[in-house]
Design a protein around this motif. Structure first.
Motif: not given
Length: 465
Positions: A205-222
């Protein structure tokens, strides 16, 4: 004539690839290395993490095997209810493969006549290196050229200090022998996403804490949206817009406190907070080497620093933290210094991959650059769900995206999301590097059925009469 003397500080991809080139061109080469040739890329980062991920991929494929008509039975002939990972055995294999790869690199350096000194190197001026060797002695190495390839280390915070047992950097996870009961990953960049995806596929089981509005903010949004949808569908908890305040441990429980007062508890926590360059205390500024914000070495496109005869490559430059870029920077430095044909580093031809499940591979100009008006390009996106090979393999998530210039029709960028995207991106990388047109890419034969057929089909959709 005496050979040019090249001294390289650091034995990672930037260092050992530069050493091969310099030796090939007739230089006398010495590498001063602290932790083992191959550097963090081989010993604690790329090779170990991708070995871990390879096992996670197998676990993921087994979990989906029933759809393909494959079932697993226990010893009494009943359907098996769970597939479990032996983390101690997995991590032992990870560390052994890393050690074997390092030893192989060492043998190749010795074959090329490169001298490797175990110790810490620093600049004693722009034309000499002070090597503090592991046996306690010191050696001053005169150099006609110096290459800094000292890499970077995981970033930590005073309020989130790793203990190597339950609060871990990504370099420390391979000492785990017990399976975490609840893992918290802090940081949703490439490193955080890769580890979160891998451990999720290992059944943790994993919980991912992200300060941004999505995972991988620097990658292609799609691409990031596809990945986040898959991760949440598989049971991951993603806490978006959630900034970590502190990480503490009490006994077997780790608590991550967020800036809004919320807390998340688990058995283990991985800190994926970025990297800091290994440039402190090396005498760089005293030797005339300018540093950028954050302590990164400032280099030009042929790897030169501000000090004559001093070059730098890899993560310590902060140019693009990829082993492939580090290696190319090191090669370019030696080609330039030793007078061989050289092309300056062009980041628009660099392909990169996020080793999540599904993988995300990119090259060239991005959708974001098009949307921001930095470049004019036509974009086509083709879901993999319509690909016949994908249907056979039960693949539903992913796509191929191509970008081409409206006038010349040359391919200037691409994204592939899906299994083995790191392999599928190569024809797009060739197209970008060689300025191939969409028609040229489309008219090259592909195997039927194959995932690569979607690349040709996307290129065909960019055809204009």
């Amino acid at each position: 004539m005496a050979s040019e003397r090249v001294v390289i500080i650091g034995g990672g991809p930037g260092g050992y690839e530069a050493a091969h080139v310099a030796a090939q061109l007739g230089a006398e080469v010495t590498v001063v290395d602290t932790d083992g040739v191959g550097g963090s890329a081989v010993l604690t980062d790329c090779v170990p993490s991708k070995t871990l991920i390879a096992t996670a991929e197998v676990m993921s494929e087994l979990a989906d095997a029933a759809e393909l008509g494959v079932s697993f039975l226990d010893t009494e002939g009943d359907a098996a209810t769970a597939i479990r990972v032996d983390l101690a055995r997995l991590n032992a294999r990870v560390k052994q493969l890393a050690a074997d790869q390092s030893a192989d690199i060492g043998r190749r350096l010795a074959r090329d006549g490169v001298t490797v000194l175990q110790g810490r190197g620093s600049l004693a001026g722009p034309d000499r290196v002070l090597a503090q060797l592991a046996d306690g002695t010191e050696q001053v190495l005169p150099a006609d050229a110096i290459l800094l390839a000292t890499g970077a280390a995981p970033r930590t915070l005073p309020t989130a200090q790793p203990d190597g047992e339950r609060i871990l950097t990504w370099e420390q996870v391979y000492d785990l022998t017990e399976v975490p009961t609840e893992l918290i990953v802090v940081g949703s960049g490439v490193t955080g996403a890769e580890f979160a995806s891998a451990y999720l596929n290992l059944g943790i089981p994993v919980t991912l804490v992200s300060s941004r509005d999505r995972v991988l903010p620097g990658e292609d949004a799609d691409a990031a949206k596809v990945l986040e949808d898959v991760l949440t569908r598989r049971g991951m908890k993603v806490l978006s817009r959630s900034r970590m305040e502190s990480v503490t441990r009490e006994g077997d429980t780790v608590t991550v406190t967020l800036t809004d007062g919320r807390t998340v508890q688990g058995s283990h926590c991985i800190l994926a907070l970025g990297s800091v360059p290994n440039t402190a205390g090396l005498g760089l500024e005293e030797a005339g080497v300018n540093l950028k914000d954050g302590g990164f070495v400032n280099v030009d496109r042929v790897s030169r620093t501000s000090a004559r005869g001093v070059y730098a490559a890899g993560d310590c430059t902060g140019v693009l933290m990829l082993a492939s870029v580090a290696a190319m920077q090191g090669r370019i430095a030696m080609w330039h210094f030793l007078g061989d044909a050289v092309q300056p580093l062009d980041l628009k031809t660099v392909s990169s991959n996020v080793f999540t499940a599904p993988e995300i591979a990119t090259v060239g100009w991005s959708q974001h650059a098009v949307d921001a008006g930095e470049i004019q390009a036509e974009v086509v996106m083709l879901p993999l769900s319509g690909n016949p090979r994908a249907k056979m393999q039960g693949v539903r998530d992913g796509f191929v995206k191509l970008l081409c210039r409206p006038g010349t029709r040359t391919i200037v960028g691409g994204v592939v999301v899906g299994p083995r995207a790191s392999e599928l991106i190569h024809p797009v990388s060739v197209a970008v590097a060689e300025s191939l047109t969409a028609d040229q890419l489309a008219q090259a034969f592909t195997v039927y059925p194959s995932m690569s057929g979607s690349i040709a089909e996307a290129a065909r959709r960019l055809h204009r009469v």
